[in-house]
Scaffold this motif. Structure first.
Motif, PDB file in Angstrom:
ATOM      1  N   MET A 276       0.831  -1.207   0.000  1.00  0.00           N
ATOM      2  CA  MET A 276       0.000   0.000   0.000  1.00  0.00           C
ATOM      3  C   MET A 276       0.865   1.257   0.000  1.00  0.00           C
ATOM      4  O   MET A 276       0.526   2.262  -0.639  1.00  0.00           O
ATOM      5  CB  MET A 276      -0.940  -0.015   1.204  1.00  0.00           C
ATOM      6  CG  MET A 276      -2.094  -1.006   1.066  1.00  0.00           C
ATOM      7  SD  MET A 276      -3.313  -0.877   2.385  1.00  0.00           S
ATOM      8  CE  MET A 276      -2.481  -1.745   3.713  1.00  0.00           C
ATOM      9  N   GLU A 277       1.988   1.226   0.705  1.00  0.00           N
ATOM     10  CA  GLU A 277       2.892   2.383   0.717  1.00  0.00           C
ATOM     11  C   GLU A 277       3.469   2.627  -0.673  1.00  0.00           C
ATOM     12  O   GLU A 277       3.650   3.772  -1.100  1.00  0.00           O
ATOM     13  CB  GLU A 277       4.012   2.157   1.736  1.00  0.00           C
ATOM     14  CG  GLU A 277       3.508   2.191   3.180  1.00  0.00           C
ATOM     15  CD  GLU A 277       4.580   1.786   4.174  1.00  0.00           C
ATOM     16  OE1 GLU A 277       5.603   1.186   3.739  1.00  0.00           O
ATOM     17  OE2 GLU A 277       4.407   2.049   5.381  1.00  0.00           O
ATOM     18  N   ARG A 278       3.744   1.524  -1.410  1.00  0.00           N
ATOM     19  CA  ARG A 278       4.229   1.678  -2.786  1.00  0.00           C
ATOM     20  C   ARG A 278       3.137   2.280  -3.671  1.00  0.00           C
ATOM     21  O   ARG A 278       3.423   3.074  -4.567  1.00  0.00           O
ATOM     22  CB  ARG A 278       4.689   0.328  -3.343  1.00  0.00           C
ATOM     23  CG  ARG A 278       6.006  -0.178  -2.756  1.00  0.00           C
ATOM     24  CD  ARG A 278       6.590  -1.313  -3.593  1.00  0.00           C
ATOM     25  NE  ARG A 278       5.703  -2.471  -3.624  1.00  0.00           N
ATOM     26  CZ  ARG A 278       5.739  -3.450  -2.731  1.00  0.00           C
ATOM     27  NH1 ARG A 278       6.611  -3.405  -1.728  1.00  0.00           N
ATOM     28  NH2 ARG A 278       4.913  -4.483  -2.821  1.00  0.00           N
ATOM     29  N   GLU A 279       1.884   1.885  -3.427  1.00  0.00           N
ATOM     30  CA  GLU A 279       0.774   2.440  -4.194  1.00  0.00           C
ATOM     31  C   GLU A 279       0.705   3.961  -4.009  1.00  0.00           C
ATOM     32  O   GLU A 279       0.486   4.700  -4.971  1.00  0.00           O
ATOM     33  CB  GLU A 279      -0.552   1.808  -3.747  1.00  0.00           C
ATOM     34  CG  GLU A 279      -0.752   0.377  -4.199  1.00  0.00           C
ATOM     35  CD  GLU A 279      -1.258   0.290  -5.636  1.00  0.00           C
ATOM     36  OE1 GLU A 279      -1.467   1.329  -6.268  1.00  0.00           O
ATOM     37  OE2 GLU A 279      -1.430  -0.849  -6.110  1.00  0.00           O
ATOM     38  N   VAL A 280       0.876   4.428  -2.776  1.00  0.00           N
ATOM     39  CA  VAL A 280       0.837   5.866  -2.502  1.00  0.00           C
ATOM     40  C   VAL A 280       1.894   6.591  -3.322  1.00  0.00           C
ATOM     41  O   VAL A 280       1.629   7.618  -3.959  1.00  0.00           O
ATOM     42  CB  VAL A 280       1.050   6.135  -0.998  1.00  0.00           C
ATOM     43  CG1 VAL A 280       1.231   7.634  -0.741  1.00  0.00           C
ATOM     44  CG2 VAL A 280      -0.123   5.595  -0.189  1.00  0.00           C
ATOM     45  N   GLU A 281       3.102   6.037  -3.319  1.00  0.00           N
ATOM     46  CA  GLU A 281       4.207   6.682  -4.038  1.00  0.00           C
ATOM     47  C   GLU A 281       4.006   6.614  -5.545  1.00  0.00           C
ATOM     48  O   GLU A 281       4.171   7.616  -6.252  1.00  0.00           O
ATOM     49  CB  GLU A 281       5.520   6.002  -3.644  1.00  0.00           C
ATOM     50  CG  GLU A 281       6.741   6.618  -4.297  1.00  0.00           C
ATOM     51  CD  GLU A 281       8.021   5.970  -3.841  1.00  0.00           C
ATOM     52  OE1 GLU A 281       9.077   6.269  -4.425  1.00  0.00           O
ATOM     53  OE2 GLU A 281       7.984   5.146  -2.901  1.00  0.00           O
ATOM     54  N   GLU A 282       3.657   5.420  -6.055  1.00  0.00           N
ATOM     55  CA  GLU A 282       3.541   5.243  -7.502  1.00  0.00           C
ATOM     56  C   GLU A 282       2.365   6.023  -8.081  1.00  0.00           C
ATOM     57  O   GLU A 282       2.412   6.469  -9.231  1.00  0.00           O
ATOM     58  CB  GLU A 282       3.395   3.748  -7.827  1.00  0.00           C
ATOM     59  CG  GLU A 282       4.654   2.951  -7.519  1.00  0.00           C
ATOM     60  CD  GLU A 282       4.439   1.444  -7.628  1.00  0.00           C
ATOM     61  OE1 GLU A 282       3.295   1.039  -7.943  1.00  0.00           O
ATOM     62  OE2 GLU A 282       5.393   0.686  -7.392  1.00  0.00           O
TER      63      GLU A 282
ATOM     64  N   VAL B  45     -10.329   5.945   1.924  1.00  0.00           N
ATOM     65  CA  VAL B  45     -10.235   4.788   1.033  1.00  0.00           C
ATOM     66  C   VAL B  45      -8.784   4.347   0.954  1.00  0.00           C
ATOM     67  O   VAL B  45      -7.863   5.111   1.280  1.00  0.00           O
ATOM     68  CB  VAL B  45     -10.772   5.099  -0.382  1.00  0.00           C
ATOM     69  CG1 VAL B  45     -12.254   5.355  -0.345  1.00  0.00           C
ATOM     70  CG2 VAL B  45     -10.032   6.285  -0.991  1.00  0.00           C
ATOM     71  N   ARG B  46      -8.563   3.135   0.498  1.00  0.00           N
ATOM     72  CA  ARG B  46      -7.204   2.635   0.317  1.00  0.00           C
ATOM     73  C   ARG B  46      -6.577   3.260  -0.940  1.00  0.00           C
ATOM     74  O   ARG B  46      -7.290   3.698  -1.860  1.00  0.00           O
ATOM     75  CB  ARG B  46      -7.223   1.110   0.188  1.00  0.00           C
ATOM     76  CG  ARG B  46      -7.491   0.375   1.496  1.00  0.00           C
ATOM     77  CD  ARG B  46      -6.489   0.689   2.576  1.00  0.00           C
ATOM     78  NE  ARG B  46      -6.579  -0.275   3.689  1.00  0.00           N
ATOM     79  CZ  ARG B  46      -5.853  -0.191   4.795  1.00  0.00           C
ATOM     80  NH1 ARG B  46      -5.004   0.824   4.954  1.00  0.00           N
ATOM     81  NH2 ARG B  46      -5.977  -1.118   5.738  1.00  0.00           N
ATOM     82  N   PRO B  47      -5.252   3.308  -1.011  1.00  0.00           N
ATOM     83  CA  PRO B  47      -4.566   3.972  -2.132  1.00  0.00           C
ATOM     84  C   PRO B  47      -4.970   3.466  -3.509  1.00  0.00           C
ATOM     85  O   PRO B  47      -5.059   4.255  -4.458  1.00  0.00           O
ATOM     86  CB  PRO B  47      -3.081   3.686  -1.853  1.00  0.00           C
ATOM     87  CG  PRO B  47      -3.007   3.503  -0.377  1.00  0.00           C
ATOM     88  CD  PRO B  47      -4.294   2.845   0.016  1.00  0.00           C
ATOM     89  N   GLU B  48      -5.232   2.161  -3.632  1.00  0.00           N
ATOM     90  CA  GLU B  48      -5.546   1.613  -4.947  1.00  0.00           C
ATOM     91  C   GLU B  48      -6.891   2.102  -5.486  1.00  0.00           C
ATOM     92  O   GLU B  48      -7.196   1.893  -6.655  1.00  0.00           O
ATOM     93  CB  GLU B  48      -5.523   0.081  -4.922  1.00  0.00           C
ATOM     94  CG  GLU B  48      -6.581  -0.586  -4.074  1.00  0.00           C
ATOM     95  CD  GLU B  48      -6.163  -0.811  -2.632  1.00  0.00           C
ATOM     96  OE1 GLU B  48      -6.842  -1.580  -1.930  1.00  0.00           O
ATOM     97  OE2 GLU B  48      -5.145  -0.201  -2.206  1.00  0.00           O
ATOM     98  N   ARG B  49      -7.674   2.785  -4.634  1.00  0.00           N
ATOM     99  CA  ARG B  49      -8.982   3.279  -5.077  1.00  0.00           C
ATOM    100  C   ARG B  49      -8.955   4.752  -5.459  1.00  0.00           C
ATOM    101  O   ARG B  49     -10.002   5.347  -5.709  1.00  0.00           O
ATOM    102  CB  ARG B  49     -10.029   3.061  -3.990  1.00  0.00           C
ATOM    103  CG  ARG B  49     -10.410   1.593  -3.820  1.00  0.00           C
ATOM    104  CD  ARG B  49     -11.854   1.433  -3.427  1.00  0.00           C
ATOM    105  NE  ARG B  49     -12.749   2.291  -4.151  1.00  0.00           N
ATOM    106  CZ  ARG B  49     -13.815   2.865  -3.599  1.00  0.00           C
ATOM    107  NH1 ARG B  49     -14.096   2.664  -2.319  1.00  0.00           N
ATOM    108  NH2 ARG B  49     -14.614   3.633  -4.313  1.00  0.00           N
ATOM    109  N   VAL B  50      -7.763   5.342  -5.516  1.00  0.00           N
ATOM    110  CA  VAL B  50      -7.660   6.772  -5.809  1.00  0.00           C
ATOM    111  C   VAL B  50      -6.780   6.997  -7.030  1.00  0.00           C
ATOM    112  O   VAL B  50      -5.677   6.453  -7.122  1.00  0.00           O
ATOM    113  CB  VAL B  50      -7.081   7.546  -4.612  1.00  0.00           C
ATOM    114  CG1 VAL B  50      -7.076   9.048  -4.902  1.00  0.00           C
ATOM    115  CG2 VAL B  50      -7.882   7.255  -3.349  1.00  0.00           C
ATOM    116  N   GLU B  51      -7.273   7.804  -7.950  1.00  0.00           N
ATOM    117  CA  GLU B  51      -6.498   8.181  -9.135  1.00  0.00           C
ATOM    118  C   GLU B  51      -6.347   9.701  -9.160  1.00  0.00           C
ATOM    119  O   GLU B  51      -7.335  10.433  -9.149  1.00  0.00           O
ATOM    120  CB  GLU B  51      -7.195   7.719 -10.409  1.00  0.00           C
ATOM    121  CG  GLU B  51      -6.424   8.086 -11.674  1.00  0.00           C
ATOM    122  CD  GLU B  51      -7.154   7.678 -12.944  1.00  0.00           C
ATOM    123  OE1 GLU B  51      -6.541   7.758 -14.026  1.00  0.00           O
ATOM    124  OE2 GLU B  51      -8.340   7.296 -12.858  1.00  0.00           O
ATOM    125  N   VAL B  52      -5.097  10.164  -9.182  1.00  0.00           N
ATOM    126  CA  VAL B  52      -4.805  11.593  -9.216  1.00  0.00           C
ATOM    127  C   VAL B  52      -4.776  12.066 -10.658  1.00  0.00           C
ATOM    128  O   VAL B  52      -4.292  11.370 -11.546  1.00  0.00           O
ATOM    129  CB  VAL B  52      -3.453  11.874  -8.523  1.00  0.00           C
ATOM    130  CG1 VAL B  52      -2.985  13.301  -8.803  1.00  0.00           C
ATOM    131  CG2 VAL B  52      -3.564  11.648  -7.024  1.00  0.00           C
TER     132      VAL B  52
END
Length: 247
Positions: free
Chosen positions: A148-154, A225-232
């Motif tokens: 999940m931390e990698r998802e935040v960064e990527e 929500v968890r990182p995988e559910r967010v698109e910037v």
């Protein structure tokens, strides 16, 4: 004493739907005897075999006779390394598909026996301290948190970034990132949560969870929500986007 095949024997290529091999045959064999020899090789009963002899590029010659008990193979133009194809004349439903292993019983070594062996992959992993045998290996929960931390960064999930929730096909909500980090008040695996201030009051809170505030917004405009559910990205409020399209 070594056995030597008779000089009259001829090497032939025997092919069938389930086999292919080189065999030496004796021309004095009868067709009927030859078929009995082919049965364990091809798996086709002698009574259901249809034999065809092919020499080079020539047309095939059927190996058959009215009296196959008395007709010898020497009656046909045999040549070394010619091909004899064995066709199964039985209905498809009566044939055995030797390439289908689904019905073959499989032996499974009991876990206790496998774990006690010293020549297995498991034993090698234990000796090399690999995978779950590595005393320094992260636990399953630690691996999830790191993912999940990698998802935040990527995904580039930074404060104040415009975003939309995923999957976009079923969740059209948009807003801005207002928080990135752990939220102990939410049950389940630890790790980062993304707090989003939604453009419309379709959320679940005002940025607080169980009395602890993580960001501020109007009631029901906050969601975690968890990182995988967010698109910037460049996602203006839905109403504004529609107005811009009309200009």
């Amino acid at each position: 004493m070594a056995f030597h095949a008779a000089a009259a024997d001829i090497p032939l290529l025997i092919t069938s739907p389930n086999s292919s091999s080189e065999r030496r045959i004796t021309p004095s064999w009868s067709i009927a005897h030859f078929k009995t020899r082919l049965e364990p090789i091809t798996g086709i009963p002698a009574s259901s075999q249809k034999l065809t002899l092919r020499v080079g590029t020539q047309d095939g010659t059927a190996i058959e006779a009215d009296d196959e008990e008395k007709t010898q193979l020497s009656a046909f133009p045999l040549q070394a390394y010619a091909e004899i194809n064995v066709l199964d004349t039985r209905p498809a439903s009566a044939r055995t598909d030797f390439s289908d292993l689904s019905s073959v019983p499989k032996y499974t070594l009991p876990s206790a026996q496998y774990e006690s062996r010293n020549d297995s992959v498991l034993a090698w992993k234990k000796a090399q301290k690999l995978g779950r045998f590595d005393p320094n290996a992260p636990s399953l929960e630690e691996q999830k948190i790191r993912a999940m931390e990698r998802e935040v960064e990527e995904r580039g999930l930074t404060l104040h970034s415009r975003c939309r929730l995923l999957p976009a096909t079923t969740d059209a909500r948009r807003g801005s990132v207002a928080f990135v980090g752990p939220v102990p008040g939410i049950p389940g695996t630890a790790g980062p949560w993304i707090g989003v201030v939604l453009d419309e009051p379709t959320g679940k809170n005002d940025g607080s969870v169980k009395g602890t505030r993580y960001f501020s917004c109007a009631q029901n405009c906050g969601v975690f929500v968890r990182p995988e559910r967010v698109e910037v990205g460049d996602f203006p409020p839905l109403g504004l986007e529609e107005d811009m399209e009309e200009l």
